[in-house]
Design a protein around this motif. Structure first.
Motif, PDB file in Angstrom:
ATOM      1  N   ASP A 274      21.500  60.915  96.510  1.00 16.85           N
ATOM      2  CA  ASP A 274      20.437  61.436  95.640  1.00 16.85           C
ATOM      3  C   ASP A 274      20.129  60.441  94.510  1.00 16.85           C
ATOM      4  OD1 ASP A 274      20.141  63.692  97.125  1.00 16.85           O
ATOM      5  OD2 ASP A 274      21.283  64.990  95.782  1.00 16.85           O
ATOM      6  N   GLU A 275      21.179  59.848  93.958  1.00 19.78           N
ATOM      7  CA  GLU A 275      20.967  58.865  92.880  1.00 19.78           C
ATOM      8  C   GLU A 275      20.247  57.624  93.410  1.00 19.78           C
ATOM      9  OE1 GLU A 275      24.727  59.876  89.927  1.00 19.78           O
ATOM     10  OE2 GLU A 275      25.081  58.667  91.723  1.00 19.78           O
ATOM     11  N   ILE A 276      20.565  57.234  94.628  1.00 17.62           N
ATOM     12  CA  ILE A 276      19.863  56.088  95.226  1.00 17.62           C
ATOM     13  C   ILE A 276      18.377  56.411  95.382  1.00 17.62           C
ATOM     14  CG2 ILE A 276      19.612  54.793  97.390  1.00 17.62           C
ATOM     15  CD1 ILE A 276      22.690  54.846  97.582  1.00 17.62           C
ATOM     16  N   GLU A 277      18.083  57.624  95.792  1.00 21.90           N
ATOM     17  CA  GLU A 277      16.679  58.022  95.929  1.00 21.90           C
ATOM     18  C   GLU A 277      15.975  57.983  94.568  1.00 21.90           C
ATOM     19  OE1 GLU A 277      15.968  61.581  98.139  1.00 21.90           O
ATOM     20  OE2 GLU A 277      13.937  61.780  97.336  1.00 21.90           O
TER      21      GLU A 277
ATOM     22  N   ASN B 106      32.251  51.724  99.481  1.00 23.09           N
ATOM     23  CA  ASN B 106      30.875  51.478  99.963  1.00 23.09           C
ATOM     24  C   ASN B 106      30.929  50.646 101.247  1.00 23.09           C
ATOM     25  OD1 ASN B 106      30.621  49.932  96.834  1.00 23.09           O
ATOM     26  ND2 ASN B 106      31.133  48.776  98.678  1.00 23.09           N
ATOM     27  N   ASP B 107      31.534  51.240 102.280  1.00 23.57           N
ATOM     28  CA  ASP B 107      31.648  50.551 103.571  1.00 23.57           C
ATOM     29  C   ASP B 107      30.307  50.585 104.318  1.00 23.57           C
ATOM     30  OD1 ASP B 107      31.367  53.131 104.405  1.00 23.57           O
ATOM     31  OD2 ASP B 107      33.379  53.322 105.260  1.00 23.57           O
ATOM     32  N   ALA B 108      30.316  50.079 105.551  1.00 23.43           N
ATOM     33  CA  ALA B 108      29.057  49.957 106.306  1.00 23.43           C
ATOM     34  C   ALA B 108      28.412  51.320 106.551  1.00 23.43           C
ATOM     35  CB  ALA B 108      29.314  49.239 107.625  1.00 23.43           C
ATOM     36  N   ASN B 109      29.238  52.350 106.794  1.00 21.73           N
ATOM     37  CA  ASN B 109      28.650  53.676 107.050  1.00 21.73           C
ATOM     38  C   ASN B 109      27.921  54.201 105.812  1.00 21.73           C
ATOM     39  OD1 ASN B 109      29.602  53.692 109.667  1.00 21.73           O
ATOM     40  ND2 ASN B 109      31.575  54.583 109.058  1.00 21.73           N
ATOM     41  N   TYR B 110      28.524  53.949 104.641  1.00 20.42           N
ATOM     42  CA  TYR B 110      27.849  54.340 103.391  1.00 20.42           C
ATOM     43  C   TYR B 110      26.539  53.554 103.255  1.00 20.42           C
ATOM     44  CZ  TYR B 110      26.778  54.188  98.387  1.00 20.42           C
ATOM     45  OH  TYR B 110      26.136  54.219  97.172  1.00 20.42           O
ATOM     46  N   MET B 111      26.581  52.241 103.551  1.00 21.94           N
ATOM     47  CA  MET B 111      25.375  51.426 103.383  1.00 21.94           C
ATOM     48  C   MET B 111      24.268  51.888 104.336  1.00 21.94           C
ATOM     49  SD  MET B 111      26.160  49.632 100.820  1.00 21.94           S
ATOM     50  CE  MET B 111      24.478  49.050 100.694  1.00 21.94           C
ATOM     51  N   VAL B 112      24.655  52.294 105.546  1.00 20.91           N
ATOM     52  CA  VAL B 112      23.651  52.803 106.494  1.00 20.91           C
ATOM     53  C   VAL B 112      22.927  54.007 105.880  1.00 20.91           C
ATOM     54  CG1 VAL B 112      23.400  54.067 108.675  1.00 20.91           C
ATOM     55  CG2 VAL B 112      24.714  51.925 108.601  1.00 20.91           C
ATOM     56  N   GLU B 113      23.708  54.927 105.299  1.00 16.45           N
ATOM     57  CA  GLU B 113      23.087  56.100 104.677  1.00 16.45           C
ATOM     58  C   GLU B 113      22.219  55.686 103.483  1.00 16.45           C
ATOM     59  OE1 GLU B 113      23.112  59.043 105.969  1.00 16.45           O
ATOM     60  OE2 GLU B 113      24.419  58.351 107.573  1.00 16.45           O
ATOM     61  N   ALA B 114      22.721  54.699 102.717  1.00 18.88           N
ATOM     62  CA  ALA B 114      21.960  54.218 101.552  1.00 18.88           C
ATOM     63  C   ALA B 114      20.632  53.603 101.988  1.00 18.88           C
ATOM     64  CB  ALA B 114      22.801  53.193 100.778  1.00 18.88           C
ATOM     65  N   ILE B 115      20.669  52.831 103.063  1.00 19.75           N
ATOM     66  CA  ILE B 115      19.448  52.192 103.571  1.00 19.75           C
ATOM     67  C   ILE B 115      18.453  53.266 104.035  1.00 19.75           C
ATOM     68  CG2 ILE B 115      18.544  50.786 105.476  1.00 19.75           C
ATOM     69  CD1 ILE B 115      21.292  49.224 105.283  1.00 19.75           C
ATOM     70  N   ARG B 116      18.974  54.248 104.772  1.00 17.18           N
ATOM     71  CA  ARG B 116      18.082  55.310 105.266  1.00 17.18           C
ATOM     72  C   ARG B 116      17.412  56.053 104.117  1.00 17.18           C
ATOM     73  NH1 ARG B 116      21.928  57.698 110.132  1.00 17.18           N
ATOM     74  NH2 ARG B 116      21.669  55.888 111.474  1.00 17.18           N
TER      75      ARG B 116
ATOM     76  N   LYS C 121      21.816  46.053 111.292  1.00 10.90           N
ATOM     77  CA  LYS C 121      20.624  45.572 112.023  1.00 10.90           C
ATOM     78  C   LYS C 121      19.837  46.754 112.586  1.00 10.90           C
ATOM     79  CE  LYS C 121      19.271  41.973 115.247  1.00 10.90           C
ATOM     80  NZ  LYS C 121      18.609  42.548 116.378  1.00 10.90           N
ATOM     81  N   ALA C 122      20.567  47.749 113.093  1.00  7.87           N
ATOM     82  CA  ALA C 122      19.902  48.915 113.683  1.00  7.87           C
ATOM     83  C   ALA C 122      19.073  49.673 112.649  1.00  7.87           C
ATOM     84  CB  ALA C 122      20.943  49.837 114.314  1.00  7.87           C
ATOM     85  N   GLU C 123      19.386  49.492 111.365  1.00  8.76           N
ATOM     86  CA  GLU C 123      18.629  50.186 110.301  1.00  8.76           C
ATOM     87  C   GLU C 123      17.424  49.381 109.836  1.00  8.76           C
ATOM     88  OE1 GLU C 123      19.219  53.285 109.628  1.00  8.76           O
ATOM     89  OE2 GLU C 123      20.869  53.142 111.062  1.00  8.76           O
ATOM     90  N   LYS C 124      17.174  48.256 110.529  1.00 11.54           N
ATOM     91  CA  LYS C 124      15.996  47.427 110.246  1.00 11.54           C
ATOM     92  C   LYS C 124      16.008  46.852 108.827  1.00 11.54           C
ATOM     93  CE  LYS C 124      13.027  49.587 113.700  1.00 11.54           C
ATOM     94  NZ  LYS C 124      14.003  49.228 114.700  1.00 11.54           N
ATOM     95  N   ILE C 125      17.135  46.253 108.469  1.00 12.04           N
ATOM     96  CA  ILE C 125      17.150  45.528 107.199  1.00 12.04           C
ATOM     97  C   ILE C 125      16.348  44.245 107.376  1.00 12.04           C
ATOM     98  CG2 ILE C 125      19.346  46.419 106.363  1.00 12.04           C
ATOM     99  CD1 ILE C 125      20.553  43.657 107.284  1.00 12.04           C
ATOM    100  N   GLY C 126      15.911  43.660 106.258  1.00 12.58           N
ATOM    101  CA  GLY C 126      15.221  42.383 106.326  1.00 12.58           C
ATOM    102  C   GLY C 126      16.237  41.261 106.463  1.00 12.58           C
ATOM    103  N   THR C 127      16.931  40.965 105.382  1.00 12.04           N
ATOM    104  CA  THR C 127      17.867  39.846 105.351  1.00 12.04           C
ATOM    105  C   THR C 127      19.231  40.315 104.879  1.00 12.04           C
ATOM    106  OG1 THR C 127      15.994  38.483 104.661  1.00 12.04           O
ATOM    107  CG2 THR C 127      18.171  37.500 104.449  1.00 12.04           C
TER     108      THR C 127
END
Ligand code: SF4
Length: 208
Positions: free
Chosen positions: A111-114, A138-148, A180-186
Protein backbone atom coordinates in the motif's frame (compact mmCIF):
# COMPACT_ATOMS: atom_id res chain seq x y z
CA UNK A 1 27.86 -6.16 -3.56
CA UNK A 2 30.07 -8.91 -5.00
CA UNK A 3 33.28 -8.32 -6.91
CA UNK A 4 35.82 -10.21 -8.97
CA UNK A 5 39.50 -9.52 -9.41
CA UNK A 6 39.46 -9.39 -13.20
CA UNK A 7 41.15 -6.01 -13.34
CA UNK A 8 44.93 -5.59 -13.60
CA UNK A 9 45.29 -2.72 -11.15
CA UNK A 10 49.05 -2.23 -11.58
CA UNK A 11 48.71 -2.08 -15.35
CA UNK A 12 45.95 0.54 -15.16
CA UNK A 13 47.80 2.78 -12.72
CA UNK A 14 51.02 2.32 -14.73
CA UNK A 15 49.26 3.55 -17.88
CA UNK A 16 48.34 6.81 -16.15
CA UNK A 17 51.93 7.75 -15.36
CA UNK A 18 53.73 10.16 -17.68
CA UNK A 19 51.26 9.35 -20.43
CA UNK A 20 50.06 12.84 -21.45
CA UNK A 21 49.53 12.92 -25.24
CA UNK A 22 51.22 15.36 -27.59
CA UNK A 23 48.85 17.74 -29.37
CA UNK A 24 48.87 15.62 -32.51
CA UNK A 25 48.26 12.42 -30.52
CA UNK A 26 45.34 14.12 -28.77
CA UNK A 27 43.87 15.23 -32.10
CA UNK A 28 44.22 11.70 -33.50
CA UNK A 29 42.41 10.19 -30.50
CA UNK A 30 39.60 12.77 -30.68
CA UNK A 31 39.21 12.27 -34.45
CA UNK A 32 38.91 8.55 -33.76
CA UNK A 33 36.29 9.28 -31.06
CA UNK A 34 34.27 11.31 -33.58
CA UNK A 35 33.88 8.16 -35.67
CA UNK A 36 31.75 6.80 -32.77
CA UNK A 37 33.38 3.37 -32.80
CA UNK A 38 34.87 3.63 -29.31
CA UNK A 39 38.37 4.07 -27.93
CA UNK A 40 40.88 1.56 -26.58
CA UNK A 41 42.48 1.47 -23.14
CA UNK A 42 45.61 3.34 -24.23
CA UNK A 43 43.51 6.12 -25.83
CA UNK A 44 41.49 6.54 -22.65
CA UNK A 45 44.62 6.56 -20.45
CA UNK A 46 46.03 9.37 -22.58
CA UNK A 47 42.82 11.39 -22.37
CA UNK A 48 42.80 11.00 -18.59
CA UNK A 49 46.33 12.41 -18.51
CA UNK A 50 45.43 15.68 -20.26
CA UNK A 51 45.71 18.60 -17.84
CA UNK A 52 45.91 21.76 -19.93
CA UNK A 53 42.73 23.77 -20.32
CA UNK A 54 42.72 23.84 -24.12
CA UNK A 55 43.14 20.06 -24.30
CA UNK A 56 40.37 19.47 -21.79
CA UNK A 57 38.07 21.78 -23.76
CA UNK A 58 38.73 19.77 -26.93
CA UNK A 59 37.79 16.58 -25.05
CA UNK A 60 34.58 18.19 -23.79
CA UNK A 61 33.67 19.38 -27.31
CA UNK A 62 34.23 15.88 -28.69
CA UNK A 63 32.21 14.32 -25.85
CA UNK A 64 29.34 16.71 -26.62
CA UNK A 65 29.53 15.79 -30.31
CA UNK A 66 29.46 12.05 -29.54
CA UNK A 67 26.59 12.45 -27.08
CA UNK A 68 24.49 14.43 -29.55
CA UNK A 69 25.22 12.03 -32.42
CA UNK A 70 24.31 8.95 -30.40
CA UNK A 71 21.49 10.20 -28.15
CA UNK A 72 20.49 13.51 -29.72
CA UNK A 73 18.94 16.12 -27.42
CA UNK A 74 17.03 13.45 -25.53
CA UNK A 75 16.90 13.54 -21.76
CA UNK A 76 15.31 10.68 -19.82
CA UNK A 77 14.17 11.27 -16.24
CA UNK A 78 13.27 8.56 -13.79
CA UNK A 79 12.31 8.72 -10.14
CA UNK A 80 13.53 6.34 -7.46
CA UNK A 81 11.20 4.55 -5.07
CA UNK A 82 13.24 3.28 -2.15
CA UNK A 83 11.28 0.21 -1.07
CA UNK A 84 13.45 -0.56 1.95
CA UNK A 85 16.57 0.50 3.84
CA UNK A 86 17.42 -2.80 5.58
CA UNK A 87 20.76 -4.23 4.47
CA UNK A 88 22.98 -7.17 5.43
CA UNK A 89 26.07 -5.41 4.07
CA UNK A 90 28.31 -2.84 5.69
CA UNK A 91 29.63 -0.52 2.96
CA UNK A 92 31.29 2.30 4.90
CA UNK A 93 29.95 5.14 2.69
CA UNK A 94 26.29 4.12 2.97
CA UNK A 95 23.71 5.11 5.55
CA UNK A 96 21.93 1.77 5.03
CA UNK A 97 24.98 -0.20 6.28
CA UNK A 98 24.05 -2.74 8.94
CA UNK A 99 26.28 -1.16 11.64
CA UNK A 100 24.37 2.12 11.40
CA UNK A 101 22.29 1.65 14.54
CA UNK A 102 20.91 5.22 14.30
CA UNK A 103 18.83 4.35 11.24
CA UNK A 104 15.26 3.21 11.69
CA UNK A 105 14.76 0.29 9.32
CA UNK A 106 11.71 0.19 7.12
CA UNK A 107 10.41 -2.01 4.31
CA UNK A 108 7.48 -0.39 2.52
CA UNK A 109 4.19 -2.27 2.45
CA UNK A 110 2.54 -2.68 -0.94
CA UNK A 111 0.00 0.00 0.00
CA UNK A 112 2.85 2.39 0.82
CA UNK A 113 4.49 1.61 -2.52
CA UNK A 114 1.24 2.49 -4.26
CA UNK A 115 1.05 5.77 -2.33
CA UNK A 116 4.62 6.66 -3.36
CA UNK A 117 3.84 5.76 -6.97
CA UNK A 118 0.76 8.00 -6.97
CA UNK A 119 2.87 10.93 -5.71
CA UNK A 120 5.27 10.41 -8.61
CA UNK A 121 2.47 10.08 -11.17
CA UNK A 122 0.93 13.35 -10.00
CA UNK A 123 4.31 14.99 -10.54
CA UNK A 124 4.28 13.69 -14.12
CA UNK A 125 6.77 10.84 -13.81
CA UNK A 126 6.43 7.88 -16.16
CA UNK A 127 9.53 5.92 -15.23
CA UNK A 128 10.34 4.56 -11.79
CA UNK A 129 13.40 2.91 -10.30
CA UNK A 130 12.73 0.41 -7.54
CA UNK A 131 15.75 0.27 -5.27
CA UNK A 132 16.55 -1.08 -1.80
CA UNK A 133 19.25 -2.55 0.43
CA UNK A 134 20.17 -6.23 0.32
CA UNK A 135 17.98 -8.09 2.78
CA UNK A 136 15.90 -11.26 3.00
CA UNK A 137 13.05 -8.88 3.88
CA UNK A 138 13.01 -7.58 0.30
CA UNK A 139 13.73 -10.76 -1.66
CA UNK A 140 12.72 -11.41 -5.28
CA UNK A 141 9.17 -12.45 -4.35
CA UNK A 142 8.67 -9.16 -2.50
CA UNK A 143 10.10 -7.24 -5.48
CA UNK A 144 7.71 -9.03 -7.85
CA UNK A 145 4.78 -7.84 -5.74
CA UNK A 146 6.31 -4.34 -5.54
CA UNK A 147 6.68 -4.20 -9.33
CA UNK A 148 3.10 -5.36 -9.87
CA UNK A 149 1.71 -2.77 -7.48
CA UNK A 150 3.80 0.01 -9.03
CA UNK A 151 2.68 -0.83 -12.57
CA UNK A 152 -0.95 -1.19 -11.45
CA UNK A 153 -1.18 2.24 -9.76
CA UNK A 154 -3.36 4.81 -11.58
CA UNK A 155 -3.70 8.46 -10.68
CA UNK A 156 -6.90 10.54 -11.09
CA UNK A 157 -6.13 11.07 -14.80
CA UNK A 158 -5.55 7.38 -15.38
CA UNK A 159 -1.78 7.86 -15.80
CA UNK A 160 0.47 4.95 -14.94
CA UNK A 161 4.17 4.12 -14.78
CA UNK A 162 5.32 2.98 -18.22
CA UNK A 163 8.66 1.55 -17.26
CA UNK A 164 10.14 0.21 -14.03
CA UNK A 165 13.87 -0.28 -13.72
CA UNK A 166 15.35 -2.03 -10.70
CA UNK A 167 18.64 -1.60 -8.85
CA UNK A 168 19.04 -4.71 -6.72
CA UNK A 169 21.60 -7.09 -5.24
CA UNK A 170 22.92 -10.02 -7.28
CA UNK A 171 20.46 -12.93 -7.28
CA UNK A 172 19.91 -16.43 -8.64
CA UNK A 173 19.02 -17.11 -12.26
CA UNK A 174 15.54 -18.20 -11.12
CA UNK A 175 15.04 -14.86 -9.38
CA UNK A 176 16.24 -12.91 -12.44
CA UNK A 177 13.65 -14.85 -14.47
CA UNK A 178 10.94 -13.76 -12.01
CA UNK A 179 11.87 -10.10 -12.53
CA UNK A 180 11.99 -10.50 -16.31
CA UNK A 181 8.51 -12.04 -16.29
CA UNK A 182 7.23 -8.82 -14.66
CA UNK A 183 8.46 -6.80 -17.65
CA UNK A 184 11.04 -4.65 -15.94
CA UNK A 185 13.03 -2.30 -18.15
CA UNK A 186 16.59 -2.54 -16.89
CA UNK A 187 18.23 -4.44 -14.03
CA UNK A 188 21.31 -2.75 -12.56
CA UNK A 189 23.67 -4.21 -9.98
CA UNK A 190 25.65 -1.18 -8.91
CA UNK A 191 29.23 -1.58 -7.71
CA UNK A 192 30.99 1.58 -6.57
CA UNK A 193 34.54 0.46 -7.36
CA UNK A 194 36.29 -2.32 -9.26
CA UNK A 195 39.67 -1.45 -7.72
CA UNK A 196 40.40 -4.41 -5.39
CA UNK A 197 42.34 -2.22 -2.93
CA UNK A 198 39.59 0.40 -2.69
CA UNK A 199 36.96 -2.35 -2.59
CA UNK A 200 38.54 -3.93 0.51
CA UNK A 201 38.88 -0.50 2.13
CA UNK A 202 35.24 0.49 1.66
CA UNK A 203 33.66 -2.94 2.12
CA UNK A 204 34.87 -4.39 5.43
CA UNK A 205 34.69 -8.07 6.32
CA UNK A 206 31.24 -9.56 6.08
CA UNK A 207 30.28 -7.63 2.94
CA UNK A 208 30.10 -10.12 0.05
S1 SF4 B 1 24.88 -3.09 -0.27
FE1 SF4 B 1 24.02 -1.14 -0.99
S2 SF4 B 1 22.44 -0.59 0.54
FE2 SF4 B 1 23.73 -2.15 1.47
S3 SF4 B 1 25.28 -1.02 2.66
FE3 SF4 B 1 26.17 -1.44 0.62
S4 SF4 B 1 25.65 0.37 -0.65
FE4 SF4 B 1 24.34 0.40 1.18
Amino acid sequence: MRHQNFIDRDKLYGMLENNAPTESQLNDILNKARKLKGLNLEDVAKLLSVEDEAGIQKILDTAEYAKNEIYGRRLVLFAPIYTGNACVNNCVYCGFRRDNKALKRKILTLDEIETETLHLLRMGHKRALLICGESPRNDANYMVEAIRRTYAARDEKGSSIRRINVELAPMSVEDYAKLKAEKIGTYVCFQETYDPVAYAQFHPAGTP
